[in-house]
Design an enzyme around this catalytic site. Structure first.
Site, PDB file in Angstrom:
ATOM      1  N   HIS A  26       0.795  -1.231   0.000  1.00 49.61           N
ATOM      2  CA  HIS A  26       0.000   0.000   0.000  1.00 49.61           C
ATOM      3  C   HIS A  26       0.829   1.282   0.000  1.00 49.61           C
ATOM      4  O   HIS A  26       0.263   2.367  -0.082  1.00 49.61           O
ATOM      5  CB  HIS A  26      -0.919   0.006   1.227  1.00 49.61           C
ATOM      6  CG  HIS A  26      -0.146   0.076   2.499  1.00 49.61           C
ATOM      7  ND1 HIS A  26       0.436  -1.048   3.059  1.00 49.61           N
ATOM      8  CD2 HIS A  26       0.190   1.115   3.283  1.00 49.61           C
ATOM      9  CE1 HIS A  26       1.088  -0.681   4.153  1.00 49.61           C
ATOM     10  NE2 HIS A  26       0.949   0.621   4.308  1.00 49.61           N
ATOM     11  N   HIS A  41       1.652   6.877  -0.824  1.00 45.92           N
ATOM     12  CA  HIS A  41       0.708   5.983  -0.150  1.00 45.92           C
ATOM     13  C   HIS A  41      -0.448   5.733  -1.105  1.00 45.92           C
ATOM     14  O   HIS A  41      -1.094   6.681  -1.551  1.00 45.92           O
ATOM     15  CB  HIS A  41       0.200   6.607   1.152  1.00 45.92           C
ATOM     16  CG  HIS A  41      -0.357   5.616   2.097  1.00 45.92           C
ATOM     17  ND1 HIS A  41      -1.579   5.006   1.909  1.00 45.92           N
ATOM     18  CD2 HIS A  41       0.163   5.097   3.227  1.00 45.92           C
ATOM     19  CE1 HIS A  41      -1.797   4.169   2.903  1.00 45.92           C
ATOM     20  NE2 HIS A  41      -0.753   4.198   3.721  1.00 45.92           N
TER      21      HIS A  41
END
Length: 118
Positions: A26, A41
């Protein structure tokens, strides 16, 4: 800054030339010249997915080039799962006055500059 990705499967790419310091499904950190890094992110609260829907395309510690694919993911699936696919991009170890030429709206091609860090 934050990038709202296209709602289709695709690749998250390295924002700069450098070393892939950290790589998670992620999120990732690339450190370039002058020991300055960039944190990307992929979506908000996507750590809760525990890697489901993300495919790593590189290895931690690798030398990478700007625009090189690092993670394959599907922003639409993230959205359909009740999370935001918006991607925060953070210039690490850089003061606000060191940043310029910010692209503040519009579509940006993968690997194209979105900010300059002096």
């Amino acid at each position: 800054m934050a990038i709202d990705p296209r709602p289709a499967p695709g690749d998250a790419v390295s924002p700069i030339d450098g070393t892939l310091l950290k790589l998670h499904p992620h999120a990732f950190v690339v450190v370039g010249a002058g020991e300055r890094g960039v944190l990307v992110h992929l979506g908000i609260d996507t750590v809760q997915l525990e890697g489901r829907g993300f495919t790593l395309l590189a290895e931690e510690g690798a030398t990478v080039r700007a625009g090189q694919a690092l993670v394959r993911w599907d922003p639409a699936a993230v959205r359909d799962g009740g999370r935001s696919p918006v991607c925060p991009v953070v210039a690490l170890e850089a003061s606000a006055d060191a940043l310029s030429d910010l692209v503040d709206a519009g579509e940006v091609a993968a690997g194209a500059p979105v900010v300059t860090c002096a």
